[in-house]
Design an enzyme around this catalytic site. Structure first.
Site, PDB file in Angstrom:
ATOM      1  CG  HIS A  95      -1.896   1.082   1.349  1.00 20.01           C
ATOM      2  ND1 HIS A  95      -3.233   0.800   1.516  1.00 20.01           N
ATOM      3  CD2 HIS A  95      -1.796   2.430   1.300  1.00 20.01           C
ATOM      4  CE1 HIS A  95      -3.915   1.933   1.580  1.00 20.01           C
ATOM      5  NE2 HIS A  95      -3.055   2.943   1.461  1.00 20.01           N
ATOM      6  CG  LEU A  96       1.671   5.660  -2.103  1.00 24.05           C
ATOM      7  CD1 LEU A  96       3.050   5.483  -2.732  1.00 24.05           C
ATOM      8  CD2 LEU A  96       0.832   6.617  -2.933  1.00 24.05           C
ATOM      9  CG  HIS A  97       4.135   2.715   3.164  1.00 23.31           C
ATOM     10  ND1 HIS A  97       3.950   1.611   2.348  1.00 23.31           N
ATOM     11  CD2 HIS A  97       5.299   2.484   3.826  1.00 23.31           C
ATOM     12  CE1 HIS A  97       4.946   0.764   2.518  1.00 23.31           C
ATOM     13  NE2 HIS A  97       5.791   1.270   3.412  1.00 23.31           N
ATOM     14  CB  THR A  98       5.491   8.918   2.404  1.00 20.79           C
ATOM     15  OG1 THR A  98       4.895   8.884   1.101  1.00 20.79           O
ATOM     16  CG2 THR A  98       6.749   9.768   2.366  1.00 20.79           C
TER      17      THR A  98
END
Length: 136
Positions: A95-98
């Site tokens: 899941h896109l995460h920064t």
């Protein structure tokens, strides 16, 4: 998305130490932080990679990331932050995460080897989450 731990956190079905919950994303403490105060910022929608983030969402999402970089630095009294994103390869959760990681001079972080630590208990994690939220 069913089975995605970050989607569970966004939906408030999976517990997390939240520091921000906004239309553009949710931010919460990493459970295995590089340094205490390490925050993950995720979009509310399940996306896997940066290329999946719609163009019209860039300003809102990265605006939140930028605000969290300032808040993590202030809330943890760090000298700065390290902001990073894995794209597919090395994503422990797809899941896109920064990552927003507090940094101090001489903290020992070198290159892309990220040693992990743990909070002593939930109370310590709550304290870090509250300090970062207050700095927002």
């Amino acid at each position: 998305m069913s089975g995605c731990v970050f989607c569970g956190i966004v939906a408030d079905e999976t517990p997390a130490f939240r520091v921000a919950d906004e239309p553009d994303g949710v931010a919460f403490l990493d459970t295995r932080p590089v340094f205490k105060g390490h925050v993950l910022v995720v979009p509310r929608t399940h996306l896997v990679a940066l290329a999946d983030l719609p163009g019209e969402s860039l300003a809102g999402y990265f605006g939140l990331v930028r605000r969290l970089a300032v808040a993590v630095e202030a809330g943890t009294e760090a000298g700065g932050t390290f902001v990073a994103m894995n794209n597919k390869v090395s994503q422990s959760v797809p899941h896109l995460h920064t990552h927003v990681v507090p940094r101090t001079k001489g903290d020992g972080l070198r290159g892309f080897f990220w040693p992990r630590t743990r909070y002593a208990d939930d109370a310590e994690a709550e304290t870090y989450a509250a300090r970062i939220t207050a700095a927002l």
